[in-house]
Design a protein around this motif. Structure first.
Motif, mmCIF file in Angstrom:
data_model
loop_
_atom_site.group_PDB
_atom_site.id
_atom_site.type_symbol
_atom_site.label_atom_id
_atom_site.label_comp_id
_atom_site.label_asym_id
_atom_site.label_seq_id
_atom_site.Cartn_x
_atom_site.Cartn_y
_atom_site.Cartn_z
ATOM 1 N N GLU A 248 44.861 -9.791 -66.697
ATOM 2 C CA GLU A 248 44.458 -8.890 -67.399
ATOM 3 C C GLU A 248 45.216 -7.263 -67.314
ATOM 4 O O GLU A 248 45.717 -6.765 -68.403
ATOM 5 C CB GLU A 248 42.908 -8.412 -67.865
ATOM 6 C CG GLU A 248 42.126 -9.522 -68.330
ATOM 7 C CD GLU A 248 40.738 -9.224 -68.431
ATOM 8 O OE1 GLU A 248 39.855 -9.741 -69.187
ATOM 9 O OE2 GLU A 248 40.280 -8.993 -67.302
ATOM 10 N N ARG A 249 45.169 -7.190 -66.084
ATOM 11 C CA ARG A 249 45.923 -5.818 -65.623
ATOM 12 C C ARG A 249 47.477 -5.952 -65.913
ATOM 13 O O ARG A 249 48.196 -5.226 -66.476
ATOM 14 C CB ARG A 249 45.873 -5.947 -63.883
ATOM 15 C CG ARG A 249 44.629 -5.254 -63.486
ATOM 16 C CD ARG A 249 44.641 -4.998 -62.069
ATOM 17 N NE ARG A 249 43.212 -4.714 -61.745
ATOM 18 C CZ ARG A 249 42.853 -3.823 -60.683
ATOM 19 N NH1 ARG A 249 43.963 -3.535 -59.657
ATOM 20 N NH2 ARG A 249 41.595 -3.745 -60.075
ATOM 21 N N ALA A 250 47.966 -7.254 -65.896
ATOM 22 C CA ALA A 250 49.497 -7.343 -65.993
ATOM 23 C C ALA A 250 49.754 -7.385 -67.656
ATOM 24 O O ALA A 250 50.621 -6.527 -68.072
ATOM 25 C CB ALA A 250 49.914 -8.883 -65.525
ATOM 26 N N ASP B 270 43.829 1.240 -58.769
ATOM 27 C CA ASP B 270 43.263 0.134 -58.663
ATOM 28 C C ASP B 270 41.501 0.203 -58.968
ATOM 29 O O ASP B 270 41.229 -0.642 -59.781
ATOM 30 C CB ASP B 270 43.231 -0.424 -57.175
ATOM 31 C CG ASP B 270 44.460 -1.018 -56.759
ATOM 32 O OD1 ASP B 270 45.327 -1.529 -57.833
ATOM 33 O OD2 ASP B 270 45.053 -0.998 -55.663
ATOM 34 N N GLU B 271 41.221 1.437 -58.676
ATOM 35 C CA GLU B 271 39.852 1.739 -59.217
ATOM 36 C C GLU B 271 39.543 1.570 -60.440
ATOM 37 O O GLU B 271 38.626 1.184 -61.143
ATOM 38 C CB GLU B 271 39.150 3.080 -58.338
ATOM 39 C CG GLU B 271 37.689 3.507 -58.598
ATOM 40 C CD GLU B 271 37.218 4.575 -57.858
ATOM 41 O OE1 GLU B 271 36.282 5.143 -58.378
ATOM 42 O OE2 GLU B 271 37.805 4.932 -56.833
ATOM 43 N N LEU B 272 40.556 2.493 -61.266
ATOM 44 C CA LEU B 272 40.654 2.566 -62.681
ATOM 45 C C LEU B 272 40.627 1.366 -63.404
ATOM 46 O O LEU B 272 39.947 0.878 -64.363
ATOM 47 C CB LEU B 272 41.783 3.602 -63.207
ATOM 48 C CG LEU B 272 41.932 3.426 -64.732
ATOM 49 C CD1 LEU B 272 40.708 4.539 -65.386
ATOM 50 C CD2 LEU B 272 43.406 4.020 -64.859
ATOM 51 N N LEU B 273 41.300 0.317 -62.835
ATOM 52 C CA LEU B 273 41.630 -1.066 -63.517
ATOM 53 C C LEU B 273 40.842 -2.092 -62.862
ATOM 54 O O LEU B 273 40.631 -3.239 -63.326
ATOM 55 C CB LEU B 273 42.937 -1.523 -63.557
ATOM 56 C CG LEU B 273 44.117 -0.528 -64.100
ATOM 57 C CD1 LEU B 273 45.430 -0.918 -63.848
ATOM 58 C CD2 LEU B 273 43.724 -0.364 -65.535
ATOM 59 N N LEU C 266 50.958 -1.234 -72.311
ATOM 60 C CA LEU C 266 51.041 0.347 -72.208
ATOM 61 C C LEU C 266 52.403 0.549 -72.076
ATOM 62 O O LEU C 266 52.985 1.787 -72.728
ATOM 63 C CB LEU C 266 50.339 0.806 -70.941
ATOM 64 C CG LEU C 266 48.742 0.926 -70.931
ATOM 65 C CD1 LEU C 266 48.275 1.180 -69.451
ATOM 66 C CD2 LEU C 266 48.592 1.966 -71.996
ATOM 67 N N ARG C 267 53.328 -0.170 -71.386
ATOM 68 C CA ARG C 267 54.784 0.094 -71.383
ATOM 69 C C ARG C 267 55.284 0.098 -72.406
ATOM 70 O O ARG C 267 56.460 0.965 -72.964
ATOM 71 C CB ARG C 267 55.349 -0.981 -70.315
ATOM 72 C CG ARG C 267 55.133 -0.537 -68.984
ATOM 73 C CD ARG C 267 56.072 -1.669 -67.788
ATOM 74 N NE ARG C 267 55.503 -1.233 -66.646
ATOM 75 C CZ ARG C 267 54.664 -2.071 -66.071
ATOM 76 N NH1 ARG C 267 54.305 -3.305 -66.441
ATOM 77 N NH2 ARG C 267 54.412 -1.804 -64.716
#
Length: 143
Positions: free
Chosen positions: A128-130, A118-121, A136-137
């Motif tokens: 945007e995370r989704a 969570d800190e990284l993102l 990435l997947r």
């Protein structure tokens, strides 16, 4: 002055590598608070997911050198997190299982790793995370 050469600073491979290094550092720090190193966490999680699992299958599954796997398993066993016993299906092999303490630590470290990620993102909003995770997947599915 930016020390990263201009010819590579905008390459996706460079940026992904930098993001991965930051992510690994955050997760390693979080795991260290619970007494685990990264490879110990990876192996313990694999054992908890697949148990009982043959030691040779762990080597192939997490892609760790067999000599290194022996050391990691020795450490995990000494800490009371895994047990190795002869495999009932083939007594020449060891079957590895997580102890109750090991299973609890997997859950604790999973929460710590999620917090680190969570800190990284943090610079990204929920949408945007989704989208980033989806991308990435798709990239890693081709490996």
């Amino acid at each position: 002055m930016n020390a990263v050469p201009s010819t590579i600073r905008d390459l996706p491979s460079w940026l992904l590598g930098r993001a991965a290094a930051r992510g690994r550092a955050l997760v390693a720090e979080a795991l260290a608070e619970h007494g685990l190193k990264m490879w110990h966490h990876v192996v313990l999680c694999a054992v908890a997911d697949q148990q009982p699992v043959a030691q040779a299958d762990l080597v192939r599954g997490v892609q760790l050198d067999p000599k290194d796997m022996v050391g990691v398993l020795n450490d995990l066993q000494a800490a009371g997190l895994v047990e190795r016993r002869p495999d009932p299906g083939d007594r020449r092999k060891n079957a590895v299982t997580a102890t109750e303490d090991g299973t609890r630590l997997v859950a604790t470290c999973a929460r710590a790793a999620r917090t680190a990620n969570d800190e990284l993102l943090a610079p990204l909003d929920e949408d945007e995370r989704a989208a980033f995770m989806d991308m990435l997947r798709r990239i890693t599915a081709r490996m």
